[in-house]
Write a protein that holds these residues in place. Structure first.
Motif, PDB file in Angstrom:
ATOM      1  N   LEU A   1      -7.407  12.806 -10.384  1.00 18.58           N
ATOM      2  CA  LEU A   1      -8.098  12.326 -11.578  1.00 18.58           C
ATOM      3  C   LEU A   1      -8.952  13.421 -12.187  1.00 18.58           C
ATOM      4  O   LEU A   1      -9.710  14.101 -11.498  1.00 18.58           O
ATOM      5  CB  LEU A   1      -8.980  11.129 -11.242  1.00 18.58           C
ATOM      6  N   ARG A   2      -8.850  13.560 -13.499  1.00 19.27           N
ATOM      7  CA  ARG A   2      -9.745  14.431 -14.254  1.00 19.27           C
ATOM      8  C   ARG A   2     -10.492  13.538 -15.228  1.00 19.27           C
ATOM      9  O   ARG A   2      -9.924  13.038 -16.196  1.00 19.27           O
ATOM     10  CB  ARG A   2      -8.971  15.528 -14.981  1.00 19.27           C
ATOM     11  N   GLY A   3     -11.765  13.324 -14.915  1.00 17.53           N
ATOM     12  CA  GLY A   3     -12.517  12.418 -15.767  1.00 17.53           C
ATOM     13  C   GLY A   3     -13.878  12.101 -15.203  1.00 17.53           C
ATOM     14  O   GLY A   3     -14.346  12.721 -14.245  1.00 17.53           O
ATOM     15  N   MET A   4     -14.517  11.131 -15.811  1.00 18.94           N
ATOM     16  CA  MET A   4     -15.810  10.631 -15.344  1.00 18.94           C
ATOM     17  C   MET A   4     -15.622   9.146 -15.049  1.00 18.94           C
ATOM     18  O   MET A   4     -15.019   8.419 -15.841  1.00 18.94           O
ATOM     19  CB  MET A   4     -16.893  10.858 -16.402  1.00 18.94           C
ATOM     20  N   PHE A   5     -16.143   8.695 -13.910  1.00 15.02           N
ATOM     21  CA  PHE A   5     -15.849   7.308 -13.559  1.00 15.02           C
ATOM     22  C   PHE A   5     -16.779   6.778 -12.484  1.00 15.02           C
ATOM     23  O   PHE A   5     -17.260   7.506 -11.616  1.00 15.02           O
ATOM     24  CB  PHE A   5     -14.403   7.160 -13.089  1.00 15.02           C
ATOM     25  N   ALA A   6     -17.030   5.487 -12.574  1.00 19.02           N
ATOM     26  CA  ALA A   6     -17.649   4.693 -11.512  1.00 19.02           C
ATOM     27  C   ALA A   6     -16.746   3.481 -11.359  1.00 19.02           C
ATOM     28  O   ALA A   6     -16.560   2.709 -12.312  1.00 19.02           O
ATOM     29  CB  ALA A   6     -19.061   4.284 -11.885  1.00 19.02           C
ATOM     30  N   ILE A   7     -16.163   3.327 -10.171  1.00 20.63           N
ATOM     31  CA  ILE A   7     -15.101   2.346  -9.960  1.00 20.63           C
ATOM     32  C   ILE A   7     -15.509   1.348  -8.879  1.00 20.63           C
ATOM     33  O   ILE A   7     -16.029   1.729  -7.837  1.00 20.63           O
ATOM     34  CB  ILE A   7     -13.792   3.045  -9.536  1.00 20.63           C
ATOM     35  N   ALA A   8     -15.244   0.074  -9.150  1.00 17.22           N
ATOM     36  CA  ALA A   8     -15.318  -0.975  -8.120  1.00 17.22           C
ATOM     37  C   ALA A   8     -13.914  -1.555  -8.000  1.00 17.22           C
ATOM     38  O   ALA A   8     -13.319  -1.977  -9.001  1.00 17.22           O
ATOM     39  CB  ALA A   8     -16.312  -2.052  -8.503  1.00 17.22           C
ATOM     40  N   LEU A   9     -13.377  -1.568  -6.787  1.00 19.03           N
ATOM     41  CA  LEU A   9     -11.973  -1.930  -6.574  1.00 19.03           C
ATOM     42  C   LEU A   9     -11.855  -2.878  -5.386  1.00 19.03           C
ATOM     43  O   LEU A   9     -12.363  -2.592  -4.302  1.00 19.03           O
ATOM     44  CB  LEU A   9     -11.146  -0.671  -6.320  1.00 19.03           C
ATOM     45  N   LEU A  10     -11.179  -3.985  -5.596  1.00 15.18           N
ATOM     46  CA  LEU A  10     -10.925  -4.960  -4.526  1.00 15.18           C
ATOM     47  C   LEU A  10      -9.445  -4.968  -4.190  1.00 15.18           C
ATOM     48  O   LEU A  10      -8.598  -5.116  -5.079  1.00 15.18           O
ATOM     49  CB  LEU A  10     -11.366  -6.360  -4.963  1.00 15.18           C
ATOM     50  N   ASP A  11      -9.125  -4.788  -2.916  1.00 12.78           N
ATOM     51  CA  ASP A  11      -7.746  -4.897  -2.439  1.00 12.78           C
ATOM     52  C   ASP A  11      -7.589  -6.270  -1.796  1.00 12.78           C
ATOM     53  O   ASP A  11      -8.030  -6.503  -0.666  1.00 12.78           O
ATOM     54  CB  ASP A  11      -7.450  -3.789  -1.423  1.00 12.78           C
ATOM     55  N   LYS A  12      -6.970  -7.191  -2.519  1.00 16.05           N
ATOM     56  CA  LYS A  12      -6.868  -8.571  -2.045  1.00 16.05           C
ATOM     57  C   LYS A  12      -5.896  -8.721  -0.879  1.00 16.05           C
ATOM     58  O   LYS A  12      -5.927  -9.730  -0.179  1.00 16.05           O
ATOM     59  CB  LYS A  12      -6.463  -9.485  -3.194  1.00 16.05           C
ATOM     60  N   SER A  13      -5.048  -7.710  -0.659  1.00 16.57           N
ATOM     61  CA  SER A  13      -4.092  -7.804   0.442  1.00 16.57           C
ATOM     62  C   SER A  13      -4.773  -7.727   1.801  1.00 16.57           C
ATOM     63  O   SER A  13      -4.265  -8.247   2.803  1.00 16.57           O
ATOM     64  CB  SER A  13      -3.030  -6.703   0.325  1.00 16.57           C
ATOM     65  N   ASN A  14      -5.928  -7.065   1.866  1.00 17.71           N
ATOM     66  CA  ASN A  14      -6.655  -6.956   3.138  1.00 17.71           C
ATOM     67  C   ASN A  14      -8.159  -7.227   2.989  1.00 17.71           C
ATOM     68  O   ASN A  14      -8.912  -7.082   3.952  1.00 17.71           O
ATOM     69  CB  ASN A  14      -6.445  -5.570   3.752  1.00 17.71           C
ATOM     70  N   ASN A  15      -8.569  -7.619   1.762  1.00 19.72           N
ATOM     71  CA  ASN A  15      -9.976  -7.915   1.458  1.00 19.72           C
ATOM     72  C   ASN A  15     -10.903  -6.704   1.605  1.00 19.72           C
ATOM     73  O   ASN A  15     -12.111  -6.864   1.773  1.00 19.72           O
ATOM     74  CB  ASN A  15     -10.508  -9.066   2.316  1.00 19.72           C
ATOM     75  N   ASN A  16     -10.345  -5.499   1.534  1.00 16.81           N
ATOM     76  CA  ASN A  16     -11.176  -4.303   1.530  1.00 16.81           C
ATOM     77  C   ASN A  16     -11.731  -4.070   0.128  1.00 16.81           C
ATOM     78  O   ASN A  16     -11.054  -4.316  -0.877  1.00 16.81           O
ATOM     79  CB  ASN A  16     -10.391  -3.075   1.987  1.00 16.81           C
ATOM     80  N   PHE A  17     -12.957  -3.568   0.072  1.00 20.66           N
ATOM     81  CA  PHE A  17     -13.630  -3.350  -1.202  1.00 20.66           C
ATOM     82  C   PHE A  17     -14.116  -1.900  -1.264  1.00 20.66           C
ATOM     83  O   PHE A  17     -14.582  -1.345  -0.259  1.00 20.66           O
ATOM     84  CB  PHE A  17     -14.823  -4.301  -1.336  1.00 20.66           C
ATOM     85  N   TYR A  18     -14.003  -1.289  -2.461  1.00 20.29           N
ATOM     86  CA  TYR A  18     -14.342   0.126  -2.619  1.00 20.29           C
ATOM     87  C   TYR A  18     -15.277   0.330  -3.811  1.00 20.29           C
ATOM     88  O   TYR A  18     -15.119  -0.320  -4.853  1.00 20.29           O
ATOM     89  CB  TYR A  18     -13.080   0.961  -2.869  1.00 20.29           C
ATOM     90  N   LEU A  19     -16.220   1.240  -3.643  1.00 22.40           N
ATOM     91  CA  LEU A  19     -17.006   1.781  -4.749  1.00 22.40           C
ATOM     92  C   LEU A  19     -16.768   3.283  -4.770  1.00 22.40           C
ATOM     93  O   LEU A  19     -16.857   3.935  -3.722  1.00 22.40           O
ATOM     94  CB  LEU A  19     -18.500   1.488  -4.579  1.00 22.40           C
ATOM     95  N   ILE A  20     -16.479   3.833  -5.941  1.00 22.11           N
ATOM     96  CA  ILE A  20     -16.100   5.244  -6.041  1.00 22.11           C
ATOM     97  C   ILE A  20     -16.824   5.876  -7.217  1.00 22.11           C
ATOM     98  O   ILE A  20     -16.852   5.314  -8.323  1.00 22.11           O
ATOM     99  CB  ILE A  20     -14.565   5.396  -6.255  1.00 22.11           C
ATOM    100  N   ARG A  21     -17.402   7.062  -6.989  1.00 20.97           N
ATOM    101  CA  ARG A  21     -18.117   7.767  -8.058  1.00 20.97           C
ATOM    102  C   ARG A  21     -17.496   9.137  -8.295  1.00 20.97           C
ATOM    103  O   ARG A  21     -17.007   9.778  -7.360  1.00 20.97           O
ATOM    104  CB  ARG A  21     -19.597   7.928  -7.694  1.00 20.97           C
ATOM    105  N   ASP A  22     -17.513   9.587  -9.544  1.00 17.42           N
ATOM    106  CA  ASP A  22     -16.859  10.845  -9.921  1.00 17.42           C
ATOM    107  C   ASP A  22     -17.528  12.058  -9.286  1.00 17.42           C
ATOM    108  O   ASP A  22     -18.546  11.960  -8.612  1.00 17.42           O
ATOM    109  CB  ASP A  22     -16.788  10.989 -11.450  1.00 17.42           C
ATOM    110  N   ARG A  23     -16.931  13.218  -9.502  1.00 13.74           N
ATOM    111  CA  ARG A  23     -17.283  14.437  -8.765  1.00 13.74           C
ATOM    112  C   ARG A  23     -18.758  14.826  -8.864  1.00 13.74           C
ATOM    113  O   ARG A  23     -19.356  15.236  -7.883  1.00 13.74           O
ATOM    114  CB  ARG A  23     -16.406  15.603  -9.266  1.00 13.74           C
ATOM    115  N   PHE A  24     -19.323  14.737 -10.071  1.00 15.14           N
ATOM    116  CA  PHE A  24     -20.699  15.195 -10.265  1.00 15.14           C
ATOM    117  C   PHE A  24     -21.651  14.069 -10.670  1.00 15.14           C
ATOM    118  O   PHE A  24     -22.793  14.322 -11.034  1.00 15.14           O
ATOM    119  CB  PHE A  24     -20.745  16.323 -11.299  1.00 15.14           C
ATOM    120  N   GLY A  25     -21.172  12.840 -10.610  1.00 13.90           N
ATOM    121  CA  GLY A  25     -22.049  11.717 -10.921  1.00 13.90           C
ATOM    122  C   GLY A  25     -22.322  11.543 -12.399  1.00 13.90           C
ATOM    123  O   GLY A  25     -23.427  11.146 -12.784  1.00 13.90           O
ATOM    124  N   GLU A  26     -21.320  11.807 -13.247  1.00 14.44           N
ATOM    125  CA  GLU A  26     -21.508  11.581 -14.680  1.00 14.44           C
ATOM    126  C   GLU A  26     -21.786  10.117 -14.976  1.00 14.44           C
ATOM    127  O   GLU A  26     -22.558   9.787 -15.875  1.00 14.44           O
ATOM    128  CB  GLU A  26     -20.271  12.047 -15.461  1.00 14.44           C
TER     129      GLU A  26
END
Length: 549
Positions: free
Chosen positions: A126-151
């Motif tokens: 990925l080339r960009g700026m992002f703050a992501i919240a992602l739910l994987d319903k297949s296993n109920n795992n949840f993710y929070l992801i922040r871009d490289r420099f915290g834009e």
């Protein structure tokens, strides 16, 4: 920008109550996304999601979030922009036959990439700026992801409400405050950090048990979050991930690793380096100019913003829109320099002049805008230039981060020279001189400087001269190394005296993590580059990018 928020619904919270809470949390982020809003409550799991949308790519309903993947396994809310998402689409189409897109949104691209390559395998692409919240319903795992420099900002933590706590996340702290009976206390350690560094550094927030996810990090929850917050700061290192029961935080991007690897492949010819830099900047500006809404740029007349505007104009046949702020005081007024650059580049330039009364009228709104203490005075002109630009464009590029990456701050030049001189003085001599200078009151130093300038018929007075003398004197008495000098240059002393002590107050100010983490083995070989490295890891994220988000 967009706004994302959400929480884990506890057994004590029914669906109707959860819906009311998430709507309130999401509505508090209206200013981040005035174009649309949506929420998601799923009876199959306890994760509740909310999103406020500012449409940049694909302004149709096709880009509405929360969005599900084709398999229905992944659900995402995200804030930001993936600049190379069309290239990622082409790569996925090449590797996977029969894929049918339903929108031109980069959100749909993200979900397809996560399903095709895997979550952690996608992130480096990925080339960009992002703050992501992602739910994987297949296993109920949840993710929070922040871009490289915290834009893009991303907070997480345990919302204290009456007798229970709930794990939640948000783009801004104000969303947490909308949770029923929110009662998180002010963090005393964060308060000490603020009065020392004039902002609250990662991973602290101003509230206890609520944290900033650090740049380049991914938080993962397996099935359910811990019921109680950790006792230590949630900080991963290059070698070790942070673990707290079923919650982990690890680095998917490590600036330290990038510096070490890049140091083995340095340019040896200045012309080659210049050409490579210009090509990279041209590519980046072109990529970040991808938008389905009006685009412009902030222009101060300095090297960084002027370079960005010049590269934008080079790639556009029509004059690009540029914006600047002017002040009544000539000492702070950059508008003439910006006007010269705009005339030279033939941009469609706009100026907004701000008076002292304008600035004062904004002060009462700053706590609402930033949610936690933030003392960078340039937040005021930044607000006004953004407000001015909003009338004409939705997206605006700027030259922020140039100082950290290309050595633009005065301290990168002054500190090495100062240390070279200080290091020649014995420690006892430095302390004696420093204490002697501090005997003279600040007001007397100011009067002495005023008399000196009058005697030599100089008009310009050095502002806060006495205060500067006392700060320099303090450094003389306390600085025993380069690291000490840098710390004193970026901080204020006496925070523990400013913050009232009580039984729960920490005994002292702990150093921010960027000052205690190990430096790269290679690539940071002098004092100036060490300061640039540390500023990039912290000051850039928690001050500069916070200000322009």
């Amino acid at each position: 920008m967009c706004g994302i928020t959400g929480f884990y619904r506890s057994e004590a919270t029914d669906i109707a109550t959860a819906e009311h809470i998430i709507k309130s949390m999401t509505d508090s982020l209206f200013h981040r996304g005035p174009d649309d809003t949506n929420i998601l409550l799923n009876t199959d799991n306890d994760v509740v999601l909310g999103h406020r949308r500012l449409s940049i790519l694909d302004t149709s309903k096709g880009g509405l979030q929360p969005m599900q993947s084709k398999s229905k396994n992944l659900v995402i809310v995200y804030n930001g922009e993936i600049y190379n998402h069309n290239d990622l689409r082409a790569q996925i189409e090449h590797e996977k036959e029969g894929i049918a897109w339903t929108s031109t949104s980069d959100t749909e691209t993200l979900l397809a990439a996560f399903e095709h390559w895997g979550i952690e395998q996608t992130l480096p692409k990925l080339r960009g700026m992002f703050a992501i919240a992602l739910l994987d319903k297949s296993n109920n795992n949840f993710y929070l992801i922040r871009d490289r420099f915290g834009e893009k900002p991303l907070y997480f933590g345990w919302i204290e409400a009456e007798k229970h706590s709930t794990f939640g996340f948000s783009s801004e702290l104000k969303a947490f405050q909308q949770y029923a009976n929110f009662s998180n206390k002010i963090s005393n350690q964060a308060l000490l950090q603020y009065f020392t560094y004039m902002y609250v550094p990662c991973p602290f927030s101003i509230y206890e048990n609520i944290y900033k996810l650090e740049p380049g990090c991914i938080l993962k929850i397996i099935s359910n979050p811990p019921k109680f917050p950790p006792r230590q700061l949630p900080h991963p290192t290059s070698m070790n991930q942070f673990c707290h029961e079923d919650l982990t935080i690890s680095k998917w991007y490590d600036f330290k690793d990038v510096v070490e690897k890049s140091s083995k492949n340095l340019f040896t010819n200045i012309n080659e380096a210049t050409e490579a830099l210009e090509k990279e900047l041209l590519d980046v500006v072109q990529m970040q100019s991808l938008s389905d809404v009006p685009l412009g740029a902030f222009l101060s007349g300095g090297v960084d913003s002027s370079t960005i505007v010049a590269l934008m104009q080079k790639q556009n046949s029509q004059p690009i829109k540029t914006f600047t702020i002017g002040f009544e005081d000539p000492e702070f007024n950059e508008a003439p320099y910006a006007a010269d650059v705009a005339n030279h580049l033939q941009t469609d330039h706009s100026e907004l002049f701000v008076t002292g009364e304008d600035a004062q009228s904004l002060v009462s709104d700053l706590p609402r805008i930033y949610d936690e203490p933030f003392a960078d005075y340039s937040q005021i002109p930044t607000y006004f230039v953004c407000k001015s630009a909003k009338h004409a464009v939705t997206v605006s590029l700027s030259g922020d981060a140039g100082d950290e990456l290309f050595g633009g701050y005065n301290r990168y030049l002054l500190a090495p020279k100062l240390w070279k001189k200080l290091n020649k003085l014995p420690k006892l001599a430095r302390k004696f001189i420093g204490r002697t200078l501090m005997i003279i009151p600040i007001s007397l130093w100011d009067n002495l400087m005023s008399s000196f300038l009058k005697f030599f018929k100089k008009d310009k007075f050095l502002n806060q001269f006495g205060d500067k003398v006392h700060k320099f004197s303090s450094r003389l008495t306390k600085v025993n190394s380069q690291d000490d000098l840098f710390t004193h240059m970026i901080s204020e002393s006496g925070a523990d005296k400013v913050v009232l002590s009580n039984d729960h107050m920490p005994t002292g100010v702990s150093k921010p993590l960027f000052l205690t983490d190990k430096l790269p083995k290679n690539g940071v070989n002098d004092f100036a580059s060490e300061m640039m490295y540390k500023d990039t890891l912290n000051y850039l994220t928690d001050d500069i990018l916070c200000k322009v988000d």
